[in-house]
Design a protein around this motif. Structure first.
Motif, PDB file in Angstrom:
ATOM      1  N   ILE A  32      -4.605  -9.524   6.164  1.00 42.82           N
ATOM      2  CA  ILE A  32      -4.620 -10.959   5.242  1.00 42.82           C
ATOM      3  C   ILE A  32      -3.931 -10.650   3.486  1.00 42.82           C
ATOM      4  O   ILE A  32      -3.261 -10.823   3.172  1.00 42.82           O
ATOM      5  CB  ILE A  32      -5.503 -11.744   5.090  1.00 42.82           C
ATOM      6  CG1 ILE A  32      -5.525 -12.006   6.599  1.00 42.82           C
ATOM      7  CG2 ILE A  32      -5.805 -12.859   3.845  1.00 42.82           C
ATOM      8  CD1 ILE A  32      -6.891 -13.286   7.244  1.00 42.82           C
ATOM      9  N   THR A  33      -5.299  -9.293   2.853  1.00 41.57           N
ATOM     10  CA  THR A  33      -4.663  -9.308   1.843  1.00 41.57           C
ATOM     11  C   THR A  33      -3.265  -8.103   1.681  1.00 41.57           C
ATOM     12  O   THR A  33      -2.847  -8.674   0.354  1.00 41.57           O
ATOM     13  CB  THR A  33      -6.013  -7.872   1.247  1.00 41.57           C
ATOM     14  OG1 THR A  33      -6.899  -8.477   2.679  1.00 41.57           O
ATOM     15  CG2 THR A  33      -6.116  -7.691  -0.026  1.00 41.57           C
ATOM     16  N   GLU A  34      -3.224  -7.286   2.644  1.00 42.56           N
ATOM     17  CA  GLU A  34      -1.797  -7.216   3.131  1.00 42.56           C
ATOM     18  C   GLU A  34      -0.751  -7.650   2.489  1.00 42.56           C
ATOM     19  O   GLU A  34       0.557  -7.278   1.455  1.00 42.56           O
ATOM     20  CB  GLU A  34      -1.686  -6.121   3.754  1.00 42.56           C
ATOM     21  CG  GLU A  34      -2.460  -5.557   2.977  1.00 42.56           C
ATOM     22  CD  GLU A  34      -2.104  -3.580   3.863  1.00 42.56           C
ATOM     23  OE1 GLU A  34      -1.086  -2.958   4.583  1.00 42.56           O
ATOM     24  OE2 GLU A  34      -3.017  -2.531   3.819  1.00 42.56           O
ATOM     25  N   LYS A  35      -0.811  -9.085   3.431  1.00 44.75           N
ATOM     26  CA  LYS A  35       0.602 -10.169   3.173  1.00 44.75           C
ATOM     27  C   LYS A  35       0.519 -10.662   2.146  1.00 44.75           C
ATOM     28  O   LYS A  35       1.912 -10.514   1.312  1.00 44.75           O
ATOM     29  CB  LYS A  35      -0.353 -11.329   4.262  1.00 44.75           C
ATOM     30  CG  LYS A  35       0.200 -10.562   6.046  1.00 44.75           C
ATOM     31  CD  LYS A  35       1.816 -10.868   6.323  1.00 44.75           C
ATOM     32  CE  LYS A  35       2.156 -10.784   8.018  1.00 44.75           C
ATOM     33  NZ  LYS A  35       3.050 -10.764   7.781  1.00 44.75           N
ATOM     34  N   ALA A  36      -0.069 -10.474   0.815  1.00 43.17           N
ATOM     35  CA  ALA A  36      -0.767 -10.989  -0.321  1.00 43.17           C
ATOM     36  C   ALA A  36       0.091  -9.493  -1.052  1.00 43.17           C
ATOM     37  O   ALA A  36       0.352 -10.682  -2.241  1.00 43.17           O
ATOM     38  CB  ALA A  36      -1.968 -11.749  -0.802  1.00 43.17           C
ATOM     39  N   GLY A  37       0.563  -8.723  -0.375  1.00 40.73           N
ATOM     40  CA  GLY A  37       0.888  -8.092  -1.257  1.00 40.73           C
ATOM     41  C   GLY A  37      -0.430  -6.767  -2.010  1.00 40.73           C
ATOM     42  O   GLY A  37      -0.001  -6.466  -2.790  1.00 40.73           O
ATOM     43  N   VAL A  38      -1.528  -6.991  -1.788  1.00 41.80           N
ATOM     44  CA  VAL A  38      -2.172  -6.277  -1.930  1.00 41.80           C
ATOM     45  C   VAL A  38      -2.560  -5.212  -1.496  1.00 41.80           C
ATOM     46  O   VAL A  38      -3.526  -5.774  -0.116  1.00 41.80           O
ATOM     47  CB  VAL A  38      -3.202  -7.172  -2.652  1.00 41.80           C
ATOM     48  CG1 VAL A  38      -4.167  -5.905  -3.520  1.00 41.80           C
ATOM     49  CG2 VAL A  38      -2.604  -7.843  -3.724  1.00 41.80           C
ATOM     50  N   LEU A  39      -2.739  -4.099  -1.089  1.00 44.00           N
ATOM     51  CA  LEU A  39      -2.906  -2.843  -0.200  1.00 44.00           C
ATOM     52  C   LEU A  39      -5.453  -2.912  -0.736  1.00 44.00           C
ATOM     53  O   LEU A  39      -5.599  -2.831  -1.967  1.00 44.00           O
ATOM     54  CB  LEU A  39      -2.811  -1.363  -0.492  1.00 44.00           C
ATOM     55  CG  LEU A  39      -1.511  -1.657  -0.524  1.00 44.00           C
ATOM     56  CD1 LEU A  39      -0.454  -0.283  -0.867  1.00 44.00           C
ATOM     57  CD2 LEU A  39      -1.239  -1.167   1.602  1.00 44.00           C
ATOM     58  N   ASN A  40      -6.100  -3.345   0.804  1.00 40.41           N
ATOM     59  CA  ASN A  40      -7.410  -2.942   0.337  1.00 40.41           C
ATOM     60  C   ASN A  40      -7.520  -1.821   0.715  1.00 40.41           C
ATOM     61  O   ASN A  40      -7.819  -1.478   2.289  1.00 40.41           O
ATOM     62  CB  ASN A  40      -7.646  -4.684   1.189  1.00 40.41           C
ATOM     63  CG  ASN A  40      -9.323  -4.386   0.570  1.00 40.41           C
ATOM     64  OD1 ASN A  40      -9.368  -3.516   0.173  1.00 40.41           O
ATOM     65  ND2 ASN A  40      -9.116  -5.696   1.340  1.00 40.41           N
ATOM     66  N   PHE A  41      -7.390  -1.158   0.038  1.00 44.99           N
ATOM     67  CA  PHE A  41      -8.214   0.730   0.566  1.00 44.99           C
ATOM     68  C   PHE A  41      -9.777   0.391   0.862  1.00 44.99           C
ATOM     69  O   PHE A  41     -10.451   1.410   0.869  1.00 44.99           O
ATOM     70  CB  PHE A  41      -8.259   1.700  -0.628  1.00 44.99           C
ATOM     71  CG  PHE A  41      -6.521   1.850  -0.808  1.00 44.99           C
ATOM     72  CD1 PHE A  41      -5.365   2.575   0.320  1.00 44.99           C
ATOM     73  CD2 PHE A  41      -5.242   1.318  -1.952  1.00 44.99           C
ATOM     74  CE1 PHE A  41      -3.997   3.458   0.846  1.00 44.99           C
ATOM     75  CE2 PHE A  41      -4.152   1.732  -2.029  1.00 44.99           C
ATOM     76  CZ  PHE A  41      -3.721   2.606  -0.608  1.00 44.99           C
ATOM     77  N   ALA A  42     -10.270  -0.506  -0.290  1.00 40.73           N
ATOM     78  CA  ALA A  42     -11.720  -1.094   0.167  1.00 40.73           C
ATOM     79  C   ALA A  42     -12.538  -0.831   1.623  1.00 40.73           C
ATOM     80  O   ALA A  42     -13.146  -1.905   1.560  1.00 40.73           O
ATOM     81  CB  ALA A  42     -12.709  -1.468  -0.729  1.00 40.73           C
ATOM     82  N   LEU A  82     -13.306  -7.237  -6.950  1.00 40.86           N
ATOM     83  CA  LEU A  82     -11.459  -5.760  -6.071  1.00 40.86           C
ATOM     84  C   LEU A  82     -10.631  -6.783  -6.884  1.00 40.86           C
ATOM     85  O   LEU A  82      -9.164  -6.172  -7.684  1.00 40.86           O
ATOM     86  CB  LEU A  82     -11.532  -6.306  -4.962  1.00 40.86           C
ATOM     87  CG  LEU A  82     -11.839  -4.887  -4.206  1.00 40.86           C
ATOM     88  CD1 LEU A  82     -11.935  -5.251  -3.006  1.00 40.86           C
ATOM     89  CD2 LEU A  82     -11.115  -4.369  -4.489  1.00 40.86           C
ATOM     90  N   SER A  83     -10.686  -8.460  -7.102  1.00 42.36           N
ATOM     91  CA  SER A  83      -9.189  -9.240  -7.651  1.00 42.36           C
ATOM     92  C   SER A  83      -9.770  -9.542  -9.205  1.00 42.36           C
ATOM     93  O   SER A  83      -8.144  -9.251  -9.800  1.00 42.36           O
ATOM     94  CB  SER A  83      -9.643 -10.561  -7.037  1.00 42.36           C
ATOM     95  OG  SER A  83      -9.590 -10.691  -5.278  1.00 42.36           O
ATOM     96  N   ILE A 200      -6.691 -11.756  -1.622  1.00 37.94           N
ATOM     97  CA  ILE A 200      -8.393 -10.896  -0.921  1.00 37.94           C
ATOM     98  C   ILE A 200     -10.093 -10.941  -0.941  1.00 37.94           C
ATOM     99  O   ILE A 200     -10.390  -9.815   0.213  1.00 37.94           O
ATOM    100  CB  ILE A 200      -8.970 -10.003  -2.036  1.00 37.94           C
ATOM    101  CG1 ILE A 200      -7.080  -9.126  -3.167  1.00 37.94           C
ATOM    102  CG2 ILE A 200      -9.717  -8.935  -2.613  1.00 37.94           C
ATOM    103  CD1 ILE A 200      -6.930  -8.935  -4.712  1.00 37.94           C
ATOM    104  N   VAL A 201     -10.526 -12.289  -1.214  1.00 42.73           N
ATOM    105  CA  VAL A 201     -11.496 -12.615  -1.477  1.00 42.73           C
ATOM    106  C   VAL A 201     -11.831 -12.970   0.497  1.00 42.73           C
ATOM    107  O   VAL A 201     -13.178 -12.127   1.066  1.00 42.73           O
ATOM    108  CB  VAL A 201     -12.307 -13.380  -1.692  1.00 42.73           C
ATOM    109  CG1 VAL A 201     -12.543 -14.295  -1.515  1.00 42.73           C
ATOM    110  CG2 VAL A 201     -11.855 -13.347  -3.636  1.00 42.73           C
TER     111      VAL A 201
END
Lengths: 309, 355
Positions: A32-42, A82-83, A200-201
């Protein structure tokens, strides 16, 4: 087919599900995070946070539900941090991920030692009960699939829902738009920051819930660094699944099955060092990465910094 | 004009140091809040942290000993970042570097000390490079994302060494799972009496200087940075990016392996099954904090070493659980990366204001 074989298959299926579920929650969150363009490395740190706070919430109140809520709250709070740091303060997504992962490795171990609990007396005593689906649970071989706990069924619903969400709902389409081309999305009035924050959330909450599943329904107790790379495996499953929820489901199942198999190898007494069995999921991950290359299908603006004009 | 420029860049540098320092202070305040949560007076804890790491000769020695592999890990990460190769596998390369030094240190005998040491260190460098090359090969041959392969290779490296130490490399005279000690001729001599500081500190300083000189003061280093800054433009200028990425990768893996080798020859002397050094992960954080510059990273590696040693002292003296060390390091990384935003804004303002 003799009955021993049937029993082994049953165990294999059961533990495949047990190993898949936490990774799949985290991978869906990451997706879900990556679909919005943000990589979630956490994801790794989020899972650890969820594992600890679910355990702690349950320990204090004796309620699994409170445990689940604590994990979700930890995920939401971390997602907000993170956001803000990534979207407002333009922090590198990789560095923030590394920071959060190290932070939770320390914080969960620190809190765990402060509350001074260890061993059986602090185990989650009321395992989340399994819900048996009548008739289906009696099917030979695969009956085990229909006597799972509610968090497993919820996950199935989530996988189906996520697929629809990105293709059929306005919020889902907006999220995808800011992941593909944030500037174009902004030009037609889609709020990039708001949509990315939401992704992200929510994604972080799901990842934390994945960790919570580990303490509430698998280990029944918290152990320091118990996530041990599962967050990174979830991260890989997103790439393997080519950014679709169905693909991510299959990717996670492969890891779950591989881990379950390496367990069986030890149980039936094949004489190999136990570390060799522990290595299997990581080796599978590398092999899978090599095999999956070429497809891509990643959101076009994935990982890129967004500066409002 | 040039004197004006240099005064401006000095002012910018001063501002960067100030803001970064402020971020570290904020991080320590947040860490103190965590200590207070445990019902321990944070001021007392902080006093033990700093006096434990810096207050005695022994403490300073412990801190400098840990600085060695940490500093090399920061250099390793920074060089790879310069060519946009995400080497998150330093932990594994340090482990393999330790293994290389261990093998030559234990099983090659009869050499004079300096040669034995150099041979051990060569092995550690080669092992570090080879381990990173697995990820490099997978990236260049199959396009596999090196960030993920190096993460996975960390876990594999650590399990691999434990298997070896529990089987073929196990010390037959020991009850626990550990290797034999390296030969006396392979041990790096101590350089500060009454402490654990060893010659590796000198090696680390020299290597740090060489890396600085190569990256910032030679044409080869310029090409390396050009590829990192803008690989398309670099291509137009006739620079071959693939070649430079491979060079950066080799240096990165070699530095990490060397860090493991120095630590084993100077400090650990053997490998005990279940060892988790953590220098690789901490090194990445310290590299970020030091903004990938050797001097900045020397400071941040030192700070992380202080937190490590001081964390142990806090645990022994006032019972602050050791994992606080990682929580604090995580906070430091996050605070510093956010402070970079303010530095960027402020720098913009200062440069514009000067025109």
């Amino acid at each position: 087919m003799d009955s021993q074989f049937m029993i082994i298959i049953g165990i294999l299926l059961g533990s495949t599900i047990r190993y898949t579920v936490p990774i799949l929650y985290a991978a869906l969150g990451g997706l879900i995070t990556e679909k919005a363009g943000v990589l979630n490395f956490a994801l790794e740190g989020l899972m650890l946070a969820g594992a600890f706070f679910a355990y702690y919430g349950n320990l204090v109140t004796g309620s699994i539900l409170v445990g689940v809520l604590c994990a979700l709250a930890a995920g939401a709070l971390t997602g907000l941090i993170l956001s803000i740091s990534i979207l407002k303060y333009k922090a590198s997504q990789l560095v923030m991920g590394i920071g959060i992962n190290i932070f939770y490795l320390g914080l969960t171990g620190y809190f765990f030692r402060i509350i001074g609990s260890s061993g059986a007396e602090t185990m989650v005593d009321d395992l989340l009960g399994s819900i048996h689906i009548p008739l289906l649970e009696d099917i030979p071989l695969i009956g085990v699939l229909f006597e799972q706990n509610i968090l497993v069924y919820l996950l199935v619903v989530l996988v189906i829902f996520t697929a629809r969400f990105f293709n059929k709902t306005t919020i889902g389409l907006n999220l995808k738009a800011v992941g593909e081309n944030p500037y174009a999305a902004a030009a037609v009035g889609v709020d990039v920051i708001k949509n990315r924050t939401l992704a992200i959330v929510v994604g972080s909450m799901l990842a934390a819930l994945g960790g919570g599943v580990m303490t509430l329904t698998m280990a029944r107790v918290f152990l320091e660094n118990m996530v041990n790379g599962r967050g990174w495996i979830a991260f890989t499953a997103i790439i393997l699944g080519r950014y679709s929820s169905k693909g991510v489901l299959i990717g996670c199942l492969v890891f779950g099955a591989a881990t379950a198999l390496s367990d069986i190898v030890q149980i039936v007494g094949i004489d190999i060092p136990y570390q060799a069995a522990l290595m299997v999921p990581y080796i599978i991950t590398i092999v899978a990465l090599v095999l999956s290359v070429g497809g891509g299908n990643a959101p076009a603006a994935l990982g890129a910094r967004y500066d409002r004009e | 004009m040039s004197s004006f420029d240099s005064s401006l860049s000095r002012r910018i540098l001063r501002m960067r140091i100030l803001v970064t320092g402020l971020a570290v202070v904020v991080a320590f305040l947040l860490g103190s809040a965590l200590v207070a949560l445990a019902g321990i007076n944070p001021l007392t804890a902080l006093r033990y942290l700093f006096s434990g790491a810096l207050g005695t000769r022994h403490g300073i020695g412990e801190t400098l000993t840990r600085f060695i592999p940490l500093f090399l890990a920061t250099l390793s990460f920074a060089i790879a970042m310069k060519v946009h190769f995400y080497n998150v596998g330093i932990e594994g390369q340090i482990a393999l570097g330790s293994l290389g030094a261990l093998l030559v240190g234990v099983y090659v005998t009869g050499l004079p000390a300096p040669i034995h040491i150099l041979l051990c260190l060569t092995a550690s460098v080669v092992f570090g490079i080879l381990w990173l090359s697995v990820a490099g090969f997978l990236r260049f041959r199959f396009g596999a994302n090196e960030l993920l392969t190096t993460v996975m290779l960390n876990y594999i490296a650590i399990y691999l060494i434990d298997i070896l130490v529990e089987t073929v490399l196990k010390d037959p005279n020991s009850l626990i799972n550990q290797s034999q000690k390296i030969a006396a001729t392979a041990k790096l001599p101590r350089i500060m009496e009454g402490t654990t500081v060893h010659l590796g500190l000198v090696f680390a300083a020299i290597v740090g200087f060489i890396v600085y000189y190569y990256v910032w003061r030679t044409p080869g280093g310029f090409e390396l940075r050009a590829v990192g800054a803008n690989s398309k433009a670099a291509k137009y200028a006739g620079i071959n990016p693939a070649k430079l990425i491979i060079i950066g990768m080799i240096i990165s893996g070699g530095l990490a392996g060397l860090g493991g080798g120095l630590n084993l020859l100077g400090y650990q002397s053997r490998w005990v099954s279940g060892t988790f050094l953590g220098y690789g992960f901490d090194g990445i954080g310290a590299a970020v904090m030091g903004q990938y510059h050797p001097l900045g990273m020397a400071f941040s590696a030192l700070l992380f070493a202080i937190i490590r040693v001081g964390g142990g002292a806090m645990q022994r003296s006032v019972g602050v659980p050791y994992p606080l060390v990682h929580a604090l390091q995580g906070i430091v990384i996050i605070a510093v990366i956010i402070s970079a935003y303010f530095i960027e804004k402020r720098t913009e303002k200062m440069t514009k204001g000067g025109q």
